[in-house]
Design an enzyme around this catalytic site. Sequence first.
Site, PDB file in Angstrom:
ATOM      1  N   SER A  76       0.813  -1.200   0.000  1.00  0.00           N
ATOM      2  CA  SER A  76       0.000   0.000   0.000  1.00  0.00           C
ATOM      3  C   SER A  76       0.852   1.256   0.000  1.00  0.00           C
ATOM      4  CB  SER A  76      -0.905   0.012   1.220  1.00  0.00           C
ATOM      5  OG  SER A  76      -0.143  -0.058   2.408  1.00  0.00           O
ATOM      6  N   CYS A  77       0.426   2.214  -0.798  1.00  0.00           N
ATOM      7  CA  CYS A  77       0.949   3.573  -0.747  1.00  0.00           C
ATOM      8  C   CYS A  77      -0.237   4.488  -0.995  1.00  0.00           C
ATOM      9  CB  CYS A  77       1.992   3.818  -1.843  1.00  0.00           C
ATOM     10  SG  CYS A  77       3.607   3.063  -1.550  1.00  0.00           S
ATOM     11  N   ASP A  78      -0.124   5.714  -0.547  1.00  0.00           N
ATOM     12  CA  ASP A  78      -1.185   6.683  -0.802  1.00  0.00           C
ATOM     13  C   ASP A  78      -0.547   8.004  -1.195  1.00  0.00           C
ATOM     14  OD1 ASP A  78      -3.894   5.398   0.177  1.00  0.00           O
ATOM     15  OD2 ASP A  78      -2.361   4.823   1.619  1.00  0.00           O
TER      16      ASP A  78
END
Length: 423
Positions: free
Chosen positions: A10-12
């Site tokens: 996950s990255c945002d």
Amino acid sequence: MAGQGPAPSSCDCFVALPPHTAAPAVIFGKNADRPRHEVQEIVYVPAATHRPGDRVQCTYLEIEQAHRTHAVVLSRPAWLWGAEMGANEHGVCVGNEGVWTREPVGEDEALLGMDLVRLGLERGSSAREALEVITALLERHGQGGSCKEEPVPFVYHNTFLLADRTEAWVLETAGRYWAAQRIREGSRNISNQLSVGTDITAEHAELRQRARSQGWWSGAGEFSFADAFSLEQQPPRMEAAKARYRAGKELLRQHTGHITAETFMAILRDKASGICVDSEGFRTAGSMVSVLPRDPAVPCVHFFTATPDPSRSVFKPFVFVAGLKPAPQVLSPSFSDDPARKVPRFQSTVDRRHELYRRHQAALELMERDQEQGQKLQQTLRDLERQGLEAVNALLGGDVAPRPEELAELFFDCVDAEMKFYK
């Protein structure tokens, strides 16, 4: 598919433009979520002029060098050449995220998405130019190779968020194919999934032909990149990203018209949404927030943590200026016999922790062991960060005109002050 076990997932990335921002500026932010023990360093690379025929060694692939490369500051996993996120001297910011699409991922070594982040920053003087650099290199060299420092490959394709003082772009890829959407106002976030639908501003010349030939699009009606190229059965990590994407979008909506650098720092620290990750397998390894004023006479300011878990880290400001003072405290050691650079790769491990990382790690252990002392240290660090923010806000507001040498030492001084609190 390679690397379907425990892995970074996950990255945002976030961007806000007027009228959603509190001031006439574009604000960019990203959390880089990586394997739990991976170290992220902050690297400044000065502008350079290169000779005809020069080549540049990226993480796996050697490619042709540009005649001129811009000065860049990068937040990168210490084992590779590229970057998770960064900025250049022209006020361009780029961050990437992993995605899985109907196009197969390849374990053959090519350009990593993180290499493309750095290449776009080094060669593009605007967000649009950086996008054109990335897409041209993607079409020419492809993307592939393992994205983590372990023997078992972990491979993905990439989406990118690019921003400058005037606009932002979302660039999404599937193999060598791509589609891009221009953002002129408002706010936007991306979270490990294809999100460019029918609102396509630019695309690969053969994108729609590819979708039709594979039976992913009938050719009738509007073409949606996300609908055509998304997997019918999403990997669990992409399903989980949908909730983070919705949460991030809602957090942006709640602050519409009032978004500041502090807003983005708070969003990146939000654990309830999953945007700030701290789990057994992976965690937020580094965070970045940038303020890009519309007024070209006002400098852009880029904040980096250089340490994991932004909820327990300090955002430290960096400004491009002549005579920058190096910050060796956030540079990882180099190794003559680096396991990332010899084939077969990743057959051994090395300690890549830089000095700030080591001291921060000890502070985290104290916070967990002694709650009262931990809270005091946490408050001290937040006070330190607030002082930096107040100084930067005065600079951005035109209230002060610091001497160039003060700006040249700003990042070093903030890192040094944080390290002293850890002693």
